[in-house]
Each structure stands twice: as structure tokens, then as C-alpha cells.
Design an enzyme around this catalytic site. Structure first.
Site, PDB file in Angstrom:
ATOM      1  N   ARG A 240     -33.835   0.967 -86.610  1.00  0.00           N
ATOM      2  CA  ARG A 240     -33.292   1.001 -87.969  1.00  0.00           C
ATOM      3  C   ARG A 240     -31.938   1.699 -87.913  1.00  0.00           C
ATOM      4  O   ARG A 240     -31.773   2.730 -87.242  1.00  0.00           O
ATOM      5  CB  ARG A 240     -34.229   1.771 -88.927  1.00  0.00           C
ATOM      6  CG  ARG A 240     -35.450   0.978 -89.355  1.00  0.00           C
ATOM      7  CD  ARG A 240     -35.096  -0.194 -90.269  1.00  0.00           C
ATOM      8  NE  ARG A 240     -36.249  -0.970 -90.683  1.00  0.00           N
ATOM      9  CZ  ARG A 240     -36.711  -2.060 -90.071  1.00  0.00           C
ATOM     10  NH1 ARG A 240     -36.100  -2.521 -88.983  1.00  0.00           N
ATOM     11  NH2 ARG A 240     -37.753  -2.708 -90.543  1.00  0.00           N
ATOM     12  N   GLU A 269     -26.315  -1.967 -93.495  1.00  0.00           N
ATOM     13  CA  GLU A 269     -26.280  -3.400 -93.172  1.00  0.00           C
ATOM     14  C   GLU A 269     -26.562  -4.306 -94.360  1.00  0.00           C
ATOM     15  O   GLU A 269     -26.167  -5.477 -94.354  1.00  0.00           O
ATOM     16  CB  GLU A 269     -27.274  -3.716 -92.042  1.00  0.00           C
ATOM     17  CG  GLU A 269     -28.742  -3.537 -92.442  1.00  0.00           C
ATOM     18  CD  GLU A 269     -29.714  -3.818 -91.296  1.00  0.00           C
ATOM     19  OE1 GLU A 269     -29.446  -3.376 -90.168  1.00  0.00           O
ATOM     20  OE2 GLU A 269     -30.745  -4.461 -91.547  1.00  0.00           O
ATOM     21  N   HIS A 301     -29.268  -7.902 -87.038  1.00  0.00           N
ATOM     22  CA  HIS A 301     -30.707  -7.672 -87.230  1.00  0.00           C
ATOM     23  C   HIS A 301     -31.502  -8.917 -86.821  1.00  0.00           C
ATOM     24  O   HIS A 301     -32.244  -9.506 -87.613  1.00  0.00           O
ATOM     25  CB  HIS A 301     -31.016  -7.302 -88.684  1.00  0.00           C
ATOM     26  CG  HIS A 301     -32.260  -6.465 -88.804  1.00  0.00           C
ATOM     27  ND1 HIS A 301     -32.346  -5.378 -89.635  1.00  0.00           N
ATOM     28  CD2 HIS A 301     -33.470  -6.553 -88.194  1.00  0.00           C
ATOM     29  CE1 HIS A 301     -33.558  -4.841 -89.539  1.00  0.00           C
ATOM     30  NE2 HIS A 301     -34.256  -5.554 -88.666  1.00  0.00           N
TER      31      HIS A 301
HETATM   32  P1  NAD Z   1     -44.426   1.865 -83.975  1.00  0.00           P
HETATM   33  O1  NAD Z   1     -44.876   2.444 -85.248  1.00  0.00           O
HETATM   34  O2  NAD Z   1     -45.424   1.145 -83.118  1.00  0.00           O
HETATM   35  O3  NAD Z   1     -43.749   2.995 -83.060  1.00  0.00           O
HETATM   36  C1  NAD Z   1     -42.828   3.907 -83.537  1.00  0.00           C
HETATM   37  C2  NAD Z   1     -42.963   5.172 -82.693  1.00  0.00           C
HETATM   38  O4  NAD Z   1     -41.926   6.069 -83.095  1.00  0.00           O
HETATM   39  C3  NAD Z   1     -44.303   5.892 -82.876  1.00  0.00           C
HETATM   40  O5  NAD Z   1     -44.925   6.106 -81.625  1.00  0.00           O
HETATM   41  C4  NAD Z   1     -43.917   7.205 -83.541  1.00  0.00           C
HETATM   42  O6  NAD Z   1     -44.753   8.299 -83.180  1.00  0.00           O
HETATM   43  C5  NAD Z   1     -42.491   7.372 -83.032  1.00  0.00           C
HETATM   44  N1  NAD Z   1     -41.724   8.330 -83.812  1.00  0.00           N
HETATM   45  C6  NAD Z   1     -41.699   8.512 -85.151  1.00  0.00           C
HETATM   46  N2  NAD Z   1     -40.879   9.521 -85.482  1.00  0.00           N
HETATM   47  C7  NAD Z   1     -40.360   9.988 -84.318  1.00  0.00           C
HETATM   48  C8  NAD Z   1     -39.454  11.026 -83.993  1.00  0.00           C
HETATM   49  N3  NAD Z   1     -38.911  11.798 -84.934  1.00  0.00           N
HETATM   50  N4  NAD Z   1     -39.139  11.216 -82.693  1.00  0.00           N
HETATM   51  C9  NAD Z   1     -39.687  10.447 -81.719  1.00  0.00           C
HETATM   52  N5  NAD Z   1     -40.558   9.455 -81.969  1.00  0.00           N
HETATM   53  C10 NAD Z   1     -40.897   9.224 -83.253  1.00  0.00           C
HETATM   54  O7  NAD Z   1     -43.184   0.927 -84.345  1.00  0.00           O
HETATM   55  P2  NAD Z   1     -42.649  -0.346 -83.537  1.00  0.00           P
HETATM   56  O8  NAD Z   1     -43.372  -1.557 -84.005  1.00  0.00           O
HETATM   57  O9  NAD Z   1     -42.583  -0.015 -82.109  1.00  0.00           O
HETATM   58  O10 NAD Z   1     -41.172  -0.453 -84.163  1.00  0.00           O
HETATM   59  C11 NAD Z   1     -40.158   0.447 -83.794  1.00  0.00           C
HETATM   60  C12 NAD Z   1     -38.944   0.223 -84.673  1.00  0.00           C
HETATM   61  O11 NAD Z   1     -38.433  -1.103 -84.509  1.00  0.00           O
HETATM   62  C13 NAD Z   1     -39.192   0.371 -86.181  1.00  0.00           C
HETATM   63  O12 NAD Z   1     -38.099   1.053 -86.755  1.00  0.00           O
HETATM   64  C14 NAD Z   1     -39.142  -1.035 -86.702  1.00  0.00           C
HETATM   65  O13 NAD Z   1     -38.779  -1.060 -88.047  1.00  0.00           O
HETATM   66  C15 NAD Z   1     -38.069  -1.616 -85.785  1.00  0.00           C
HETATM   67  N6  NAD Z   1     -38.069  -3.076 -85.729  1.00  0.00           N
HETATM   68  C16 NAD Z   1     -36.861  -3.715 -85.635  1.00  0.00           C
HETATM   69  C17 NAD Z   1     -36.828  -5.097 -85.582  1.00  0.00           C
HETATM   70  C18 NAD Z   1     -35.525  -5.855 -85.466  1.00  0.00           C
HETATM   71  O14 NAD Z   1     -35.507  -7.076 -85.686  1.00  0.00           O
HETATM   72  N7  NAD Z   1     -34.429  -5.214 -85.096  1.00  0.00           N
HETATM   73  C19 NAD Z   1     -38.024  -5.834 -85.624  1.00  0.00           C
HETATM   74  C20 NAD Z   1     -39.227  -5.129 -85.688  1.00  0.00           C
HETATM   75  C21 NAD Z   1     -39.255  -3.739 -85.738  1.00  0.00           C
END
Ligand code: NAD
Length: 352
Positions: A240, A269, A301
Site C-alpha cells: 500500500r 494514487e 497498482h
Molecule cells: P497478510 O495479512 O497475509 O500479511 C501481512 C503481514 O504484515 C502480516 O503477517 C502482519 O503481521 C504484517 N504486519 C502488519 N503490521 C506490521 C508491521 N508494523 N511491521 C511488520 N509487519 C507487519 O497480507 P498479504 O495478503 O500478504 O498482503 C500484503 C499487502 O499486499 C497488503 O497491504 C495488501 O493490501 C497488498 N496487496 C497489494 C496488491 C497489489 O495489487 N499491489 C494485491 C493484493 C494485496
């Protein structure tokens, strides 16, 4: 059930139609992006289906409530764009698609690292112009370099796995909550602090949700943290945009401290992404400045955008809506954080 789908693109409609063949959900595909005015287009629909940049603030939620909408179905994983507390107060249920295809984003993140390290985007343009000079295209081997994965949920773990097992990188990881078992299996090694990861890594890839508050991730990459990173570091963000303080990133780029930056997301964005802005003036000076750096690569994105992910999003969204209609509840419901919850923690474990 009637569902108003906001900001529909052709690829959304195609995947929803394919997934809806055996269901009876009546989708109304709307071009309109969601705001307090367009929210009224959901009148006579039980649900509104929205995407990452559809801001579901108090005003929009009230407009949905007034239009008798009962459910909000996010066709994405992140839910930082929805005021969950207000939704709960209004009795609106919010559901999401927690894991449609972590591979889609992990593979894109690795591709983005390779692109900016090996400069594919520059050679593509050069060769089309008949320029076969290699000057300025020197990269470095990923093999044996240290990659730092920030956030070891579904996507972060997979990204680390590809880099460790496929490229022979040393992969260090940081998360508030460790997943030791998977990390070990995938070849990731936890460090105790984010600072430790920043100091060791040649490449850093961000995979946290955007969260607010004490352990929140908003602007977790700021001037202080950028200064901790090695000179020449490669930084990639496919999670994000709000994780990075753009002013500080621009400062660090101007000092020459960063080797290259890849951004699939940007903190403001929503004014530009998912639309053709090619004949519009960019009024966001920070965004224009980012686009001007020779060592910054920006995509709009796009990391989620694979056939597999789109179909999965449509299937899970339809199942979420069916569960809400038939059982009045859904395992993918998003609830507001309660006092004592720890920032950013999700219930589910990494599952491929
Ligand atoms: P997830 O919930 O499986 O994993 C996120 C991890 O981040 C968790 O393990 C959590 O404990 C950790 N976390 C939270 N706060 C933290 C901090 N302060 N320091 C360190 N770690 C921390 O999520 P995911 O499915 O792996 O997705 C990860 C990211 O990717 C999300 O932001 C999601 O919105 C984004 N995403 C982007 C796209 C894209 O098209 N660019 C698509 C899907 C997801």
C-alpha cells in the site's frame, strides 16, 4: 440478490460473469467511481461491490445506508479504505477477499525487483529506437545478495521463497508476528527489528497492510528509516502506498542514497490510478517528481492483475455474498479493531 459493482473495468465484468454462471446474483456494472453522490446509484441493491481506492468514509457509508444497502463486498484484500467502525454503527456488513492469489503479487514483486535491478524497462525503449548501446544498463546479480522482506503474511512469505529458493538470495524478514515454520521451510530468516533488516538488506520489499495507530504501518518508511538503509539499496513497494512517506522518499532519491525504487502503489494514487490520465495535467507535484527520476519505476497498482487472481476474486466475492444472504454471516467479514487488538494482525495464517 442485486449488487451494484462500482468502478467496473472490462476485466472485472468478464471474470464476474464467468464466475456467476451457476449463481443467481444480479450484478449492475457501473463505470462510476464511488463517492457520496455516486453511492446513491446503489439504491435498490442489497450490496455494493467496491475496490481498493473506493473511499468508503462516513458520508459514503451513510449514503449506502440511506439507499438501503446492507452489504459492502470488497473485491480486494486490503480494507484500509473503509471506515469499519462507522459501517458497524450503521449495521452494514463488510466482506473482503483475503487471499485470492498471493502468487500474483509475489511474482510481480520479484519481476519488479528484476526490472529495476537489470533495467528491462530502459532496454525495451532503447532497442525500439534502434539504440543497442549497453552503457547505463549495468545491474547486479541477485544471487547471494541480501533481500529484506517486511511483512511475512501470504505475499511476503511467497516473495521471500521465490528469492531464496529461485535466486539463491539470503532472505531476512521482519514481522510483528513471526511465522517461523513457513519461514524456515521457504528459506527466510527472521531478524528482531526492522532497523536490523534495513541495515542488512541490498533489496527491500514491502508486504504489510496499511494500518494506523501505535504499531501502524503508515509512513513506516520515513526519513529516519531511509537513512538506516544501505547506500544503493533497491526498494520495492507492492503493498500500500501509505507505507512510504513520499516527501521523505523524494528527499532520499535526491541525495542519491537509493539505488532504485519500484512502486506499484502510491499514497495518493486514487487521483490517477485505474483511469486513463494520459491527457490530464498531473497536479500532484510529488507524483510528477517521482515519475521524473531515472531510477524510479512506477506501475499502476497492477500486481494483482492475473487471470487466476481475477477469477478467484469473483468466485470469493460471490461466495461471500451468498453466505451473507443465506447464513447472515461470512468468514471473510471485516470487523473494526477492538481495544487491545494488535496493529495489523490478521486471523488467517499464510496459505497458498
Ligand atoms: P497478510 O495479512 O497475509 O500479511 C501481512 C503481514 O504484515 C502480516 O503477517 C502482519 O503481521 C504484517 N504486519 C502488519 N503490521 C506490521 C508491521 N508494523 N511491521 C511488520 N509487519 C507487519 O497480507 P498479504 O495478503 O500478504 O498482503 C500484503 C499487502 O499486499 C497488503 O497491504 C495488501 O493490501 C497488498 N496487496 C497489494 C496488491 C497489489 O495489487 N499491489 C494485491 C493484493 C494485496
Amino acid at each position: 440478490m442485486k449488487v451494484a459493482v462500482f468502478g467496473t473495468k472490462k476485466y472485472d465484468k468478464d471474470s464476474f460473469e464467468a464466475a456467476n454462471e451457476s449463481s443467481k446474483i444480479d450484478f449492475t456494472y457501473l463505470d462510476a467511481r464511488l463517492d457520496a453522490k455516486t453511492a446513491t446509484l446503489a439504491a435498490d441493491h442489497e450490496a455494493a461491490c467496491i475496490f481498493v481506492n473506493d473511499q468508503c468514509d462516513e458520508e459514503v457509508l451513510q449514503a449506502f445506508k440511506d439507499a438501503s444497502v446492507k452489504y459492502i463486498a470488497l473485491r480486494c484484500a486490503g480494507f484500509n479504505n473503509v471506515d469499519l467502525k462507522k459501517a458497524e454503527d450503521l449495521g452494514l456488513k463488510v466482506v473482503r477477499v483475503p487471499a485470492y492469489s498471493p502468487e500474483s503479487v509475489a511474482e510481480f514483486a520479484v519481476g519488479m525487483i528484476l526490472t529495476i535491478v537489470r533495467k528491462y524497462h530502459k532496454s525495451y525503449l532503447r532497442v525500439r529506437e534502434g539504440n543497442f548501446l549497453l552503457d547505463g544498463l549495468t545491474g547486479f546479480n541477485l544471487s547471494s545478495k541480501t533481500v529484506g522482506i517486511v511483512g511475512t503474511g501470504k505475499i511476503g512469505l511467497l516473495t521471500g521463497k521465490i528469492l531464496a529458493k529461485g535466486f539463491g538470495c539470503k532472505v531476512v524478514a521482519y514481522d510483528l508476528y513471526k511465522n517461523e515454520e513457513k519461514a524456515k521451510e521457504y528459506g527466510l530468516e527472521y531478524v528482531e527489528t526492522l532497523e536490523e533488516l534495513l541495515r542488512q538488506s541490498d533489496v527491500i520489499s514491502l508486504h504489510c497492510p496499511l494500518t494506523e495507530g501505535e504499531n501502524g504501518t503508515r509512513h513506516m518508511i520515513n526519513k529516519e528509516r531511509l537513512e538506516e538503509m544501505k547506500k544503493g539499496v533497491v526498494l520495492v513497494n507492492t503493498s500500500r502506498g501509505g507505507l512510504i512517506d513520499t516527501n521523505d522518499l523524494i528527499w532520499a532519491l535526491k541525495t542519491g542514497h537509493l539505488g532504485a525504487v519500484g512502486l506499484d502503489v502510491y499514497e495518493n494514487e486514487s487521483s490517477y490510478f485505474f483511469a486513463d490520465s494520459s491527457s490530464k495535467i498531473i497536479y500532484d507535484d510529488n507524483f510528477a517528481r517521482l515519475l521524473s527520476f531515472y531510477n524510479v519505476f512506477v506501475s499502476g497498482h497492477q500486481a494483482f492483475l492475473t487471470e487466476e487472481a481475477l477469477l478467484n476474486i469473483a468466485q470469493t466475492t460471490i461466495q461471500n455474498l451468498k453466505d451473507l444472504e443465506e447464513k447472515g454471516e461470512c468468514q471473510n467479514e471485516c470487523k473494526p479493531e477492538k481495544k487491545g487488538d494488535k496493529g495489523g494482525k490478521k486471523e488467517e495464517k499464510a496459505d497458498e
